[in-house]
Design an enzyme around this catalytic site. Structure first.
Site, short mmCIF file in Angstrom:
data_model
loop_
_atom_site.label_atom_id
_atom_site.label_comp_id
_atom_site.label_asym_id
_atom_site.label_seq_id
_atom_site.Cartn_x
_atom_site.Cartn_y
_atom_site.Cartn_z
N SER A 7 0.79 -1.23 0.00
CA SER A 7 0.00 0.00 0.00
C SER A 7 0.83 1.28 0.00
O SER A 7 0.30 2.33 -0.33
CB SER A 7 -0.94 0.00 1.20
OG SER A 7 -0.20 -0.10 2.40
N HIS A 29 -5.41 -4.30 -1.54
CA HIS A 29 -5.22 -3.27 -2.57
C HIS A 29 -5.16 -3.85 -3.99
O HIS A 29 -4.95 -3.12 -4.95
CB HIS A 29 -3.96 -2.46 -2.29
CG HIS A 29 -4.13 -1.48 -1.17
ND1 HIS A 29 -4.71 -0.24 -1.35
CD2 HIS A 29 -3.82 -1.56 0.15
CE1 HIS A 29 -4.74 0.40 -0.20
NE2 HIS A 29 -4.21 -0.37 0.73
N LYS A 46 -12.38 -1.49 0.21
CA LYS A 46 -11.58 -0.59 -0.65
C LYS A 46 -12.25 -0.50 -2.02
O LYS A 46 -13.27 0.16 -2.13
CB LYS A 46 -10.13 -1.07 -0.65
CG LYS A 46 -9.51 -0.81 0.73
CD LYS A 46 -8.07 -1.13 0.89
CE LYS A 46 -7.60 -0.63 2.27
NZ LYS A 46 -6.82 -1.62 3.01
C1 LIG Z 1 -6.81 -1.93 4.48
C2 LIG Z 1 -6.10 -3.20 4.65
C3 LIG Z 1 -6.59 -4.19 5.51
C4 LIG Z 1 -7.78 -3.95 6.40
O1 LIG Z 1 -8.95 -3.95 5.69
P1 LIG Z 1 -10.29 -3.31 6.33
O2 LIG Z 1 -11.37 -3.96 5.58
O3 LIG Z 1 -10.20 -1.84 6.11
O4 LIG Z 1 -10.29 -3.67 7.77
C5 LIG Z 1 -5.93 -5.39 5.57
N1 LIG Z 1 -4.81 -5.62 4.83
C6 LIG Z 1 -4.31 -4.69 3.99
C7 LIG Z 1 -3.10 -4.99 3.18
C8 LIG Z 1 -4.93 -3.45 3.88
O5 LIG Z 1 -4.43 -2.52 3.07
#
Ligand SMILES: *Cc1c(COP(=O)(O)O)cnc(C)c1O
Length: 396
Positions: A186, A214, A244
């Site tokens: 990310s 992502h 996301k």
């Molecule tokens: C955002 C993210 C999460 C968490 O996801 P949520 O649904 O927002 O709790 C887990 N792993 C990665 C790599 C992320 O970027």
């Protein structure tokens, strides 16, 4: 009356955080989190959300959510195993499995608790987990919770992975060994080397776990990084989030029927926390249907991202090694990165600074997530701001 020990702890530590510049200030968005947002009455072009496909405000998702609320109510009423599994949850899981190319899937209330629950349901004391050093916080916490021995692997370094896999398996000290990695990282937007990982994993008999938070909705026509490399049959856990690109909230693991049956009986957030709201499940389901029916959303995301990245490079910025829409603009110095973001925001572009310790010292940056909802005019306008602010601050 509050506890004195607690008060002293909070006062001292809050001061300390504040002095180090680590106390975050949280901006409040007035209205929806779309391609443009309003903060303090000011309209800004938003490059800080993970809403890659613009689905958070998509009319068909909103309609699906509202319809589900009318049909099922606003809450699921219980944890999944007791009385909280509605047919909409089952439909969502079937759809995720179909989209990911696996036998089955399990949905959780968030990506974070999915990692906490899924890793620790399988990995135990006496096992070992090889973990990329830049993995997400929820992976780190999930690994810790499992009680397995955690061994950090240098970022995307396949020689280091192979050496450690060899050492760990040859030691004979561990019952099971897992390799766990983000599918798309990310902070830099680089993509996990899935093909090489699979080769090493098969040689050393490693369990494989890819967190595609992502990558889902972005890679592989939306189905993710594993699908992008056609490796659905070779990765044991395809984990992802519904919050996301999918635009809603929730997390999931897609994998074999047996794995999902195990997680449904062992993963603690599944067993002890109330299930996704019916509205969220219905909206997430609709989101996957839209991606399956219409490749334009994902195509538009990439078109916007490529255009934005090209323009930033043209005006002289260092955008690192990103292979995805995640676009860091790297300036180096931490306080310059903070100042850069403040100036961008003052000129109408919402892009946030990311500095040490989230990224290595001396690689301060502002991070941008162009999305499918941005118009060409918005991107052009943002580029003008980038050029003006960058010149004012002597970055370009
Ligand atoms: C955002 C993210 C999460 C968490 O996801 P949520 O649904 O927002 O709790 C887990 N792993 C990665 C790599 C992320 O970027």
């Amino acid at each position: 009356m509050s506890n004195k020990v607690l008060n002293d702890f909070l006062t001292n530590n809050l001061e300390d955080l504040s002095e180090k510049g680590l106390l975050n200030t949280i901006d409040v968005i007035e209205g929806a989190n779309g391609p443009e947002i309003t903060i303090n009455g000011k309209k800004l072009i938003n490059f800080a959300s993970n809403n890659y496909l613009g689905f958070a405000t998509h009319p068909e998702l909103i309609e699906a959510e509202v319809e589900a609320a009318h049909k099922y109510g606003v809450g699921a009423g219980a944890v999944r195993t007791i009385n909280g599994t509605l047919d909409i949850h089952r439909s969502l899981e079937k759809k995720i499995a179909e989209f990911k190319g696996t036998e089955a899937a399990i949905a959780f209330q968030s990506g974070f608790n999915c990692n906490m629950g899924a890793i620790s349901a399988v990995m135990k004391k006496g096992d070992a987990i090889l973990s990329d050093e830049l993995n997400h916080a929820s992976i780190i916490d999930g690994c810790r919770l499992s009680g397995a021995k955690v061994i950090r692997v240098k970022h995307q370094d396949m020689e280091d992975l192979e050496a450690k896999a060899k050492e760990v398996t040859e030691s004979g000290e561990y019952n099971k060994v897992m390799y766990i990695t983000d599918g798309v990282f990310s902070m830099d937007g680089d993509v996990a080397k899935i093909e090489e990982i699979v080769k090493i994993a098969e040689k050393y008999n490693l369990i494989t776990y890819v967190d595609d938070a992502h990558g889902s909705g972005v890679m592989g026509g939306g189905a993710g990084t594993v699908k992008h490399f056609h490796m659905q049959d070779h990765i044991d856990f395809q984990m992802g989030t519904l919050s996301k690109a999918i635009g809603v909230v929730g997390g999931y693991v897609a994998g074999s029927e047996q794995l999902i049956t195990w997680l449904k009986s062992q993963a603690r957030p599944f067993l002890f926390s109330t299930s996704l709201t019916p509205g969220a499940a219905a909206a997430a389901l609709k989101s996957i249907e839209l991606m399956q029916e219409n490749p334009n959303y994902v195509d538009k995301l990439w078109e916007n991202a490529n255009y934005f990245k090209e323009k930033l490079q043209e005006i002289g910025y260092d955008i690192g090694v990103s292979e995805t829409p995640i676009t860091p603009v790297i300036v180096g110095d931490e306080s310059l990165a903070q100042k850069f973001s403040q100036e961008l925001i003052a000129h109408g572009v919402y892009a946030k600074p990311i500095v040490y310790p989230t990224v290595p010292l001396g690689t301060g940056r502002v991070r941008n997530m162009p999305n499918a909802g941005h118009t060409k005019e918005m991107i052009d306008q943002a580029i003008e701001v980038y050029e003006k602010v960058g010149k004012n601050l002597g970055i370009i």
